[in-house]
Design a protein around this motif. Sequence first.
Motif, short mmCIF file in Angstrom:
data_model
loop_
_atom_site.label_atom_id
_atom_site.label_comp_id
_atom_site.label_asym_id
_atom_site.label_seq_id
_atom_site.Cartn_x
_atom_site.Cartn_y
_atom_site.Cartn_z
N LEU A 41 0.72 -1.01 0.19
CA LEU A 41 0.04 0.06 -0.04
C LEU A 41 0.69 1.09 0.15
O LEU A 41 1.38 1.51 1.13
CB LEU A 41 -0.75 0.07 1.06
CG LEU A 41 -1.99 -1.21 1.32
CD1 LEU A 41 -2.32 -1.56 2.58
CD2 LEU A 41 -3.11 -0.86 0.46
N HIS A 42 1.00 1.75 -1.09
CA HIS A 42 1.76 3.13 -1.24
C HIS A 42 0.73 4.33 -0.82
O HIS A 42 0.06 4.47 -1.71
CB HIS A 42 2.53 3.14 -2.57
CG HIS A 42 3.94 2.42 -2.83
ND1 HIS A 42 3.77 1.32 -2.61
CD2 HIS A 42 5.16 3.17 -2.75
CE1 HIS A 42 5.35 0.73 -2.64
NE2 HIS A 42 5.84 1.98 -2.90
N PHE A 43 1.14 4.81 0.12
CA PHE A 43 0.39 6.05 0.56
C PHE A 43 1.20 6.96 1.29
O PHE A 43 1.86 6.65 2.10
CB PHE A 43 -0.76 5.55 1.47
CG PHE A 43 -1.85 6.46 1.74
CD1 PHE A 43 -2.73 6.84 0.81
CD2 PHE A 43 -2.11 6.78 3.26
CE1 PHE A 43 -3.92 7.99 0.99
CE2 PHE A 43 -3.21 7.34 3.28
CZ PHE A 43 -4.05 8.05 2.79
N LYS A 47 7.21 4.95 5.68
CA LYS A 47 8.01 6.58 5.27
C LYS A 47 8.59 6.00 3.79
O LYS A 47 9.22 5.20 3.84
CB LYS A 47 9.02 6.52 6.38
CG LYS A 47 9.99 7.80 5.84
CD LYS A 47 11.09 7.93 6.84
CE LYS A 47 12.31 7.23 6.43
NZ LYS A 47 13.69 7.53 7.23
N HIS A 48 8.16 6.97 3.01
CA HIS A 48 8.75 7.08 1.63
C HIS A 48 9.90 7.68 1.54
O HIS A 48 10.48 8.25 2.47
CB HIS A 48 7.69 7.06 0.47
CG HIS A 48 8.11 6.40 -0.90
ND1 HIS A 48 8.56 7.12 -1.94
CD2 HIS A 48 7.98 4.85 -1.33
CE1 HIS A 48 8.61 6.35 -2.97
NE2 HIS A 48 8.52 4.94 -2.42
N HIS A 49 10.51 7.94 0.42
CA HIS A 49 11.86 8.46 0.04
C HIS A 49 11.56 10.07 0.71
O HIS A 49 12.62 10.57 0.93
CB HIS A 49 12.26 8.43 -1.34
CG HIS A 49 12.10 6.96 -1.85
ND1 HIS A 49 12.52 6.06 -1.27
CD2 HIS A 49 12.22 6.76 -2.97
CE1 HIS A 49 12.56 5.03 -1.82
NE2 HIS A 49 12.11 5.26 -3.04
N PHE A 80 13.02 -2.80 3.16
CA PHE A 80 14.15 -1.72 2.83
C PHE A 80 14.37 -1.77 1.54
O PHE A 80 14.83 -2.44 0.91
CB PHE A 80 15.24 -2.21 3.61
CG PHE A 80 15.36 -1.81 5.09
CD1 PHE A 80 14.37 -1.23 5.75
CD2 PHE A 80 16.14 -2.59 6.06
CE1 PHE A 80 14.36 -1.05 7.23
CE2 PHE A 80 16.08 -2.77 7.25
CZ PHE A 80 15.23 -1.86 8.16
N ASP A 81 14.00 -0.43 0.97
CA ASP A 81 14.25 -0.12 -0.49
C ASP A 81 15.66 0.08 -0.67
O ASP A 81 16.25 0.72 0.05
CB ASP A 81 13.42 1.19 -0.53
CG ASP A 81 13.09 1.10 -2.16
OD1 ASP A 81 13.88 0.84 -3.11
OD2 ASP A 81 11.93 1.42 -2.53
N GLY A 82 16.15 -0.51 -1.89
CA GLY A 82 17.54 -0.22 -2.08
C GLY A 82 17.75 1.13 -2.86
O GLY A 82 18.79 1.62 -3.04
N GLY A 140 1.98 3.64 -11.91
CA GLY A 140 2.70 4.19 -10.77
C GLY A 140 2.41 3.28 -9.58
O GLY A 140 1.64 2.88 -9.37
N TRP A 141 3.32 3.80 -8.56
CA TRP A 141 3.07 3.22 -7.11
C TRP A 141 2.22 3.93 -6.27
O TRP A 141 1.76 3.36 -5.57
CB TRP A 141 4.67 2.95 -6.59
CG TRP A 141 5.75 2.10 -7.15
CD1 TRP A 141 6.65 2.30 -8.00
CD2 TRP A 141 5.40 0.64 -6.94
NE1 TRP A 141 7.08 1.24 -8.29
CE2 TRP A 141 6.48 0.13 -7.74
CE3 TRP A 141 4.87 0.01 -6.08
CZ2 TRP A 141 6.87 -1.29 -7.84
CZ3 TRP A 141 5.10 -1.52 -6.14
CH2 TRP A 141 5.96 -1.93 -7.14
N PHE A 142 2.10 5.29 -6.51
CA PHE A 142 1.14 5.98 -5.87
C PHE A 142 -0.04 6.26 -6.53
O PHE A 142 0.12 6.35 -7.56
CB PHE A 142 1.82 7.35 -5.24
CG PHE A 142 3.01 7.24 -4.11
CD1 PHE A 142 2.45 7.14 -2.82
CD2 PHE A 142 4.02 6.86 -4.23
CE1 PHE A 142 3.12 6.94 -1.64
CE2 PHE A 142 5.12 6.54 -3.19
CZ PHE A 142 4.73 6.71 -2.17
C1 FUL Z 1 11.38 1.61 -5.58
C2 FUL Z 1 10.88 2.80 -5.15
O1 FUL Z 1 11.92 3.66 -5.43
C3 FUL Z 1 9.57 3.13 -5.45
O2 FUL Z 1 9.18 4.45 -5.17
C4 FUL Z 1 8.54 2.20 -4.77
O3 FUL Z 1 8.48 2.29 -3.72
C5 FUL Z 1 9.11 0.69 -5.28
C6 FUL Z 1 8.48 -0.42 -4.57
O4 FUL Z 1 10.57 0.52 -4.92
O5 FUL Z 1 12.46 1.23 -5.48
#
Ligand code: FUL
Length: 604
Positions: free
Chosen positions: A66-68, A115-117, A202-204, A312-314
């Motif tokens: 859930l991207h919010f 928390k997103h970027h 954890f996003d890379g 998109g993710w959002f």
């Molecule tokens: C990526 C992010 O940069 C995107 O915005 C999104 O969250 C996706 C799941 O991972 O790396």
Amino acid sequence: MKKLLVVCFFMSLFLMGYAQNKEPYYQKYVKFPQDATLHEKVEMAARLVPTSQQYAWQQMEFTAFLHFGINTFTGREWGDGTESPSVFNPTAFDAEQWVKTLKQAGFKMAIITAKHHDGFCLWPSKYTDYTVAASPWKDGNGDVVREFRDACYKYDMKFGVYLSPWDRNASSYGDSPKYNQYFVDQLNELLTQYGEVHEVWFDGACAEGPNGKKQEYDWDRFYTTIQTLQPNAVMAIMGDDIRWVGNESGVGRETEWSATVLTPGIYSRAEENNKRLKVFAKAPDLGSRDMLRNAEELFWYPSEVDVSIRPGWFYHGHEDSEVKSLSHLMNIYYESVGMNSVLLLNIPPDTRGLIHPNDSIRLIEFAACRNKMLAKNYVKKGDKSWNAPSGGIKEYKISDHLPINVILLQEDITKGQRVERFTIEAWVDKRWQVIANGTTVGYKRMIRFPQVTTNKIRVTINHTRLNANIKNVAAYYAEPIIDQTVQTVWNTLPRNQWTSVSRGPLIIDLGKSIHMASLTYAPLNGEAKPDMAYRYDLYISNDGVKWEHLRKKGEFSNIMHNPLPQTLFFENQPTTRYIKIEATNPAGTEAKIDMNEIGVVEAE
Ligand code: FUL
């Protein structure tokens, strides 16, 4: 002393995972002895098994994202951390609606972007002001994570958190020890105040670019924090429990080894190891015999397919008609769950704070389509376990003499992933005819083929590492799907009247003056290239001499991982004949944009 030795002996047996048939099993990780032959490595690889947490995760099959956040309200994919918290104001927020919808659609876990970027926290973190507490939503008394968590408890949904290490708001970002402390503090809040957490994501991504801030993350500390506070949680992507499949389009690998030579990115030796073995997250082969040859260690590091139901993710209102079609989602299903991966499907709540009806209707259709197919398994006694050597063949009776077009195979991965090649034949016209073949099986493999009507099939395990433990063989009939596809129009001008005035930077003469409603950058063939545009400045002109700087320091956010068309909308519909795009690639040098990658929509 004797007692102690006995205890130590049994402990070491336990640690080694001694199991049935006296075969030693290695849990999650195995280091090969220095002089190990390929044959020995292959046998050890066959005995590598998941941890109980990894196994429980694999069995979920369907998980939701859930991207919010701030981006929901700004129309961006990556916020830059300067957006005001005042924009965060869902008008009808209802986390129960999210979870109920996901539950009905067959999802077993949901992960929220806490928390997103952009750094904006969906919970009232006490370590920053950049949170829901500073927003007008519920007069600053709201907590998205809490309400979502409660809904998960209520509807028996597992709960996961996405916490972006990259933070474009935190002033400490780049001051490594300070930011690491901040990150651990936030992790502590999320992992102690919201009950049991099943996955930490954890996003890379870290795209500050060449002149940006360089943060050295203390992965060991993050890892220990999770293990201490939430021992049942799996750690994904920048973690060593779950691996990114390598794309964001829902496409799995034909050959998908969960026992892989790819060293997880959080280990300090990862870069060196992976370079030496020439492996990377997107490589097509991560675990075949060829890869084992030079490997020194092996990880149980299974694949997760993350993909959004929309481009998109959002949530973006202009994508309401671009929710993926049912056949697209079914393809994703076969390519994720059906290719030894777990599906992590993103459904982004809208500006009201609800899952949009276009998405929820599609989710329910998706579940109904799967359930209809899975309701009738035509294989008799396919769930009888089969210990198959290389070359092992087994026949299965097919009931009802009705058409089938999908075969499902499963290995008992608690005894390792072993199948290297298999063939499936059906008895048609009084002879065996090959209907499908493949390489790896793993937890689950589904193969589609043109329908056949038969009363028996036979499965051959052509190659396996030690004896394969086949747990399930099933056959189904999937009805054809006829979609109503909506084509998105992102160019309404006749391209043959365009002239490419310059390629670096790209200047296009549209051939006439127009009122421009939108401009789209659509990477050729939907492929990411190292020299593609990431940051840009957009200029317009009516004579090709005097330029107006229309968009400054723009960013095609996440284009490298999700290379789909990105559209810029212009509310005031400026008049222009010429377009100039000065762009840099992710490495910060000049990007190459082809004229055909640009689309322009003229205002009506
Ligand atoms: C990526 C992010 O940069 C995107 O915005 C999104 O969250 C996706 C799941 O991972 O790396």
